[in-house]
Design a protein around this motif. Structure first.
Motif, PDB file in Angstrom:
ATOM      1  N   UNK A  60       0.839  -1.199   0.000  1.00 39.30           N
ATOM      2  CA  UNK A  60       0.000   0.000   0.000  1.00 39.30           C
ATOM      3  C   UNK A  60       0.876   1.251   0.000  1.00 39.30           C
ATOM      4  N   UNK A  61       1.936   1.227   0.811  1.00 40.74           N
ATOM      5  CA  UNK A  61       2.810   2.391   0.896  1.00 40.74           C
ATOM      6  C   UNK A  61       3.850   2.418  -0.223  1.00 40.74           C
ATOM      7  N   UNK A  62       4.018   1.305  -0.899  1.00 36.34           N
ATOM      8  CA  UNK A  62       4.975   1.230  -1.991  1.00 36.34           C
ATOM      9  C   UNK A  62       4.286   0.577  -3.197  1.00 36.34           C
ATOM     10  N   UNK A  63       3.402   1.303  -3.855  1.00 47.34           N
ATOM     11  CA  UNK A  63       2.706   0.726  -5.001  1.00 47.34           C
ATOM     12  C   UNK A  63       3.663   0.535  -6.172  1.00 47.34           C
ATOM     13  N   UNK A  64       3.274  -0.340  -7.075  1.00 45.08           N
ATOM     14  CA  UNK A  64       4.093  -0.618  -8.251  1.00 45.08           C
ATOM     15  C   UNK A  64       3.361  -0.128  -9.495  1.00 45.08           C
ATOM     16  N   UNK A  65       4.067   0.614 -10.336  1.00 46.80           N
ATOM     17  CA  UNK A  65       3.461   1.082 -11.572  1.00 46.80           C
ATOM     18  C   UNK A  65       3.410  -0.062 -12.581  1.00 46.80           C
ATOM     19  N   UNK A  66       2.244  -0.262 -13.159  1.00 48.01           N
ATOM     20  CA  UNK A  66       2.069  -1.278 -14.179  1.00 48.01           C
ATOM     21  C   UNK A  66       1.501  -0.630 -15.423  1.00 48.01           C
ATOM     22  N   UNK A  67       1.188  -1.448 -16.412  1.00 46.23           N
ATOM     23  CA  UNK A  67       0.727  -0.893 -17.670  1.00 46.23           C
ATOM     24  C   UNK A  67      -0.638  -0.249 -17.593  1.00 46.23           C
ATOM     25  N   UNK A  68      -1.422  -0.617 -16.568  1.00 40.89           N
ATOM     26  CA  UNK A  68      -2.767  -0.055 -16.436  1.00 40.89           C
ATOM     27  C   UNK A  68      -2.902   0.861 -15.232  1.00 40.89           C
ATOM     28  N   UNK A  69      -1.792   1.314 -14.676  1.00 42.89           N
ATOM     29  CA  UNK A  69      -1.823   2.187 -13.511  1.00 42.89           C
ATOM     30  C   UNK A  69      -1.120   1.545 -12.339  1.00 42.89           C
ATOM     31  N   UNK A  70      -1.305   2.101 -11.153  1.00 44.62           N
ATOM     32  CA  UNK A  70      -0.653   1.593  -9.962  1.00 44.62           C
ATOM     33  C   UNK A  70      -1.302   0.298  -9.479  1.00 44.62           C
ATOM     34  N   UNK A  71      -0.453  -0.602  -9.002  1.00 39.69           N
ATOM     35  CA  UNK A  71      -0.914  -1.796  -8.301  1.00 39.69           C
ATOM     36  C   UNK A  71      -0.707  -1.535  -6.814  1.00 39.69           C
ATOM     37  N   UNK A  72      -1.787  -1.536  -6.052  1.00 38.49           N
ATOM     38  CA  UNK A  72      -1.740  -1.239  -4.620  1.00 38.49           C
ATOM     39  C   UNK A  72      -2.159  -2.497  -3.874  1.00 38.49           C
ATOM     40  N   UNK A  73      -1.222  -3.097  -3.162  1.00 37.10           N
ATOM     41  CA  UNK A  73      -1.478  -4.356  -2.468  1.00 37.10           C
ATOM     42  C   UNK A  73      -1.809  -4.093  -1.002  1.00 37.10           C
ATOM     43  N   UNK A  74      -2.829  -4.775  -0.522  1.00 32.37           N
ATOM     44  CA  UNK A  74      -3.262  -4.686   0.869  1.00 32.37           C
ATOM     45  C   UNK A  74      -2.939  -6.012   1.547  1.00 32.37           C
ATOM     46  N   UNK A  75      -2.207  -5.943   2.644  1.00 27.63           N
ATOM     47  CA  UNK A  75      -1.877  -7.143   3.409  1.00 27.63           C
ATOM     48  C   UNK A  75      -2.798  -7.199   4.625  1.00 27.63           C
ATOM     49  N   UNK A  76      -3.875  -7.980   4.547  1.00 24.23           N
ATOM     50  CA  UNK A  76      -4.837  -7.985   5.651  1.00 24.23           C
ATOM     51  C   UNK A  76      -4.188  -8.468   6.947  1.00 24.23           C
ATOM     52  N   UNK A  77      -4.396  -7.762   8.031  1.00 27.99           N
ATOM     53  CA  UNK A  77      -3.863  -8.225   9.313  1.00 27.99           C
ATOM     54  C   UNK A  77      -4.365  -9.620   9.644  1.00 27.99           C
ATOM     55  N   UNK A  78      -3.441 -10.517   9.949  1.00 29.12           N
ATOM     56  CA  UNK A  78      -3.767 -11.898  10.323  1.00 29.12           C
ATOM     57  C   UNK A  78      -4.552 -12.616   9.225  1.00 29.12           C
TER      58      UNK A  78
END
Length: 381
Positions: free
Chosen positions: A13-31
């Motif tokens: 979430x704090x370090x998104x990755x730019x891809x061909x269709x925009x940013x990829x924002x990953x959420x790591x659900x607690x537990x």
């Protein structure tokens, strides 16, 4: 064609990755779990800020794709309001995969482990370095990537370094956490991290590093369980979606059950204690659905690493895949969607496909340069 770029880190979430269709924002659900309200909120955010789908990953995380850079600050505010963000440092170290069907006590191990990993001494762990908590018998996460493994064994639990065939007997959950942290310390101090900041446990051992006696053992892990399939489980329900992409409306349908939703590393969502099957066309609840037999990454144009489109081809070949087989269509040799051995893998290269049998996308192919039109004739089970 240049080789695919291996970044050595996963988007967060704090370090998104730019891809061909925009940013990829990953959420790591607690537990490894989200509430019904959080699931509904993520569905809303996927429509407001992204491509309208919530993806599940092989690391039991969730991610939004197609996020415009201008929309990213608002998305972060909304994720924080949902209770899905901590601080940047703790989020980066939340690389834990829990058995989604876990017995009581697994979450407590994870909670204590996260507390330990929050210490500054572990800030040097590589971005992809992960922990697997799989203390049941049989093991459900045997095929899931992880560097330090707390696993079930005859008579209890073991701690096992990935790449070692056996592990050290553990007396209780408290010892499981303390020994896992000691193993992470050893990895850091014994040269497991390279000058580029990357490093994995199995590679470290393969390069000749010897585990200290206190962190090694001769206890074999318990046998592995078959990979779970969508549909009713002993207790609960597993829901899948094509290529692990849950549309916003499908995610809302699952949240309507009212209970927690556990994120699995099989690109499925598990609803414990729920047996009523939601009625939604985008959900896969039948283990015999042909789309369960093929994995495919985003491909072109969504991923800049890919040089072929993938999912249209995967949908076309899915009905011809034999029962019990797993095929993989990969946009490049990285194999992000299925970094494991498949019965058949089609790997994008220079706008065409190489064919690998009983291997991974980075293995040597038996055929090269197949066009999509040739695949129907050339690819056979």
């Amino acid at each position: 064609m240049s080789a695919p770029q291996v970044k050595g880190w996963c988007p967060g979430a704090f370090r998104p990755m730019m891809s061909g269709d925009g940013l990829v924002v990953r959420v790591r659900p607690p537990l490894g779990a989200i509430s019904a309200a959080q699931a509904t909120g993520l569905a809303d955010l996927a429509e407001q800020h992204g491509s309208g789908v919530v993806e599940t990953t092989a690391r039991a995380n969730l991610q939004l794709r197609g996020v415009a850079e201008a929309a990213y600050p608002a998305l972060m505010q909304d994720l924080r309001a949902l209770g899905l963000l901590g601080d940047a440092d703790s989020e980066a170290r939340r690389n834990l995969v829990l058995d989604p069907f876990h017995a009581r006590g697994t979450e407590e191990i994870a909670r204590r482990l996260l507390e330990g990993l929050s210490k500054a001494e572990f800030s040097g762990l590589p971005g992809k370095f992960g922990f697997v908590i799989d203390p049941g018998t049989p093991r459900r996460l045997a095929g899931i990537s992880g560097d330090i493994r707390i696993e079930g064994a005859a008579g209890g639990m073991i701690l096992r370094a990935d790449g070692a065939a056996t592990g050290r007997r553990l007396r209780n959950s408290e010892e499981a956490v303390s020994q896992a942290l000691d193993l992470a310390r050893w990895f850091l101090t014994s040269g497991g991290v390279g000058a580029d900041g990357r490093g994995r446990m199995a590679r470290h051992l393969a390069d000749g590093a010897d585990l200290p006696d206190a962190l090694a053992g001769d206890v074999e892990p318990s046998p592995s369980a078959p990979e779970p399939q969508p549909g009713p489980q002993d207790v609960g329900l597993c829901a899948a979606a094509a290529f692990g992409q849950f549309t916003a409306s499908a995610l809302r349908a699952l949240s309507g059950a009212g209970g927690p939703i556990r994120v699995t590393p099989y690109r499925m969502l598990y609803l414990p204690d729920v047996m009523i099957q939601p009625d939604h066309p985008d959900l896969i609840l039948d283990p015999q659905d042909p789309l369960r037999r093929v994995q495919a990454c985003t491909g072109m144009p969504g991923c800049p690493q890919a040089n072929v489109t993938t999912r249209d081809l995967a949908r076309r070949i899915a009905p011809r895949i034999p029962d019990g087989q797993q095929w993989h269509v990969s946009g490049c040799a990285k194999g992000c969607a299925y970094p494991r051995v498949a019965d058949l893998t089609l790997v994008g290269r220079d706008g065409a496909f190489d064919l690998v049998k009983q291997g991974t996308p980075w293995d040597d192919p038996i055929r090269r340069g197949l066009s999509p039109l040739e695949i129907d004739e050339q690819v056979r089970p």
